[in-house]
Design an enzyme around this catalytic site. Structure first.
Site, mmCIF file in Angstrom:
data_model
loop_
_atom_site.group_PDB
_atom_site.id
_atom_site.type_symbol
_atom_site.label_atom_id
_atom_site.label_comp_id
_atom_site.label_asym_id
_atom_site.label_seq_id
_atom_site.Cartn_x
_atom_site.Cartn_y
_atom_site.Cartn_z
ATOM 1 N N LYS A 23 37.324 35.649 13.984
ATOM 2 C CA LYS A 23 37.949 35.851 15.301
ATOM 3 C C LYS A 23 39.467 35.959 15.166
ATOM 4 O O LYS A 23 40.108 36.691 15.902
ATOM 5 C CB LYS A 23 37.573 34.746 16.277
ATOM 6 C CG LYS A 23 36.079 34.664 16.533
ATOM 7 C CD LYS A 23 35.674 35.110 17.913
ATOM 8 C CE LYS A 23 34.189 35.420 17.914
ATOM 9 N NZ LYS A 23 33.536 35.697 19.109
ATOM 10 N N LYS A 30 26.779 41.552 12.430
ATOM 11 C CA LYS A 30 25.809 41.087 13.441
ATOM 12 C C LYS A 30 26.040 41.764 14.787
ATOM 13 O O LYS A 30 27.160 42.162 15.111
ATOM 14 C CB LYS A 30 25.837 39.558 13.570
ATOM 15 C CG LYS A 30 26.997 39.005 14.354
ATOM 16 C CD LYS A 30 26.701 37.588 14.873
ATOM 17 C CE LYS A 30 27.732 37.206 15.911
ATOM 18 N NZ LYS A 30 27.422 36.116 16.773
ATOM 19 N N LYS A 33 27.959 40.481 21.406
ATOM 20 C CA LYS A 33 28.081 40.927 22.789
ATOM 21 C C LYS A 33 29.512 41.278 23.171
ATOM 22 O O LYS A 33 29.735 41.939 24.171
ATOM 23 C CB LYS A 33 27.467 39.915 23.753
ATOM 24 C CG LYS A 33 28.103 38.556 23.772
ATOM 25 C CD LYS A 33 27.370 37.714 24.794
ATOM 26 C CE LYS A 33 27.349 36.255 24.422
ATOM 27 N NZ LYS A 33 28.660 35.664 24.147
#
Ligand code: ATP
Ligand code: LTN
Length: 334
Positions: A114, A197, A200
């Site tokens: 992140k 992965k 969303k």
């Protein structure tokens, strides 16, 4: 209720729930609700670790709540709530933060990923994210935490925090939680880039199917999913990551084994698999979308359900936080 084991899990309120979230987490949650004492929540405070437009965040929190219900979580059988409506989460989080070594947080894969993605906003919340997550879990004395594989490391930290706490203050305050990670579908991959992965919050919509996508979108996204060189439909994650991912999704949604699917598609083309898979996904998600739209029409009802969920959660949370206050030497809670 008392003799049932406790389950707790949540999802950050970012983007829209995807097939990855459904297969890796929520599908399992709906099965667990029949036998366990379950708490499922919306991690809206965790969402603040990246920039959020206030109006969008609020709207999305209602939307996620409705998505949970539309996917089959029952507010009578479970306690379903928004994290920010139960203030004990942040209170416990601070206490656990003071037990967490910086070096430990530095090793967290999700933080590294992140931080790379949000270079302009590497805030302290992004860093301490796993501590708030540990507070979520320990607050309710959860026995099991059903999550996808990406959350395994955070669960480890949570378990270690129980150890640190016990070393300093003694046993008996927190229950040691166990991760519960499914065998199939614990890691659904991005449709366009099966080496990462399905996420969303991906800016490229083509990488995921949202559980509230309409049939047209679903078909388009699955048809354009990346497949691999060759033409054989075989499960081989290393050499055929794209096809393997499609097979995994198919297997979970249709309730067929991968071996069965390989047999069914022997000698067939990738295109066949995609057309059929799109059909399976649409069949599964169409009723979810309809239910979701219905729920979103009645905001007051959603509001009431959320408040009642938060009240029930808060009652349970208060028991733990009281015990923690007493144990660590803070003055009596008001
Ligand atoms: P974000 O993109 O905002 O990081 P996310 O899609 O990773 O979100 P989370 O809110 O972090 O979703 O996760 C909710 C639950 O879904 C967690 O239990 C997580 O492990 C699971 N999950 C998320 N992505 C996948 C995936 N691709 N495959 C399987 N499980 C997943
Ligand atoms: N970090 C989790 C969401 C989450 C969570 C939790 C999951 C926040 N708190 C507690 C299980 C238990 C994620 O999936 N990204």
């Amino acid at each position: 209720m008392e003799n049932k084991k406790t389950i707790l899990s949540g999802s950050t309120v970012t983007g829209n729930l995807t097939l990855g979230n459904y297969i890796g987490a929520i599908n399992t949650w709906t099965q667990l609700q029949e036998q366990y004492d379950c708490l499922y929540f919306l991690a809206d405070l965790h969402a603040l670790t990246v920039h959020q437009d206030p109006a969008v965040l609020r709207e999305r929190t209602y939307s996620f709540f409705a998505q949970y219900l539309a996917l089959g979580l029952d507010p009578q059988k479970n306690i379903i709530f928004a994290q920010s409506q139960v203030p004990q989460h942040t209170e416990l989080s601070w206490i656990l933060t003071c037990l967490t070594p910086m070096g430990y947080l530095n090793r967290m894969t999700q933080f590294k990923e992140k931080a790379e993605k949000h270079v302009k906003n590497i805030n302290a919340g992004l860093f301490t994210y796993p501590v708030l997550m540990a507070a979520d879990i320990l607050m309710y004395q959860a026995d099991f935490v059903p999550v996808g594989e990406d959350q395994k490391q955070h669960l480890e930290l949570c378990r270690d925090l129980v150890g640190y706490f016990e070393n300093r203050y003694g046993k008996g305050v927190f229950r040691m939680p166990e991760p519960m990670i499914g065998k199939t579908g614990a890691r659904i991959m991005s449709l366009q880039d099966p080496s990462k992965k399905m996420s969303k919050s991906d800016e490229n919509e083509k990488n995921f199917v949202a559980v509230i996508d309409d049939a047209k979108k679903i078909e388009k996204k699955i048809k354009s999913a990346a497949t691999d060189s060759g033409s054989e439909i075989k499960f081989d994650v290393e050499n055929k990551a794209g096809v393997s991912n499609l097979l995994t999704i198919y297997s979970v949604l249709a309730g067929k084994t991968i071996e069965q699917l390989e047999k069914d598609y022997e000698g067939k083309m990738y295109g066949h698999l995609k057309v059929d898979l799109a059909d399976v996904v649409v069949q599964k998600l169409q009723p979810v979308r309809e239910k979701y739209e219905d729920l979103m029409k009645n905001r007051d009802h959603l509001d009431q359900l959320m408040i009642s969920g938060a009240e029930r959660a808060s009652e349970r949370a208060e028991k733990t936080i009281k015990k923690v206050y007493e144990t660590i030497g803070l003055v009596r809670r008001r």
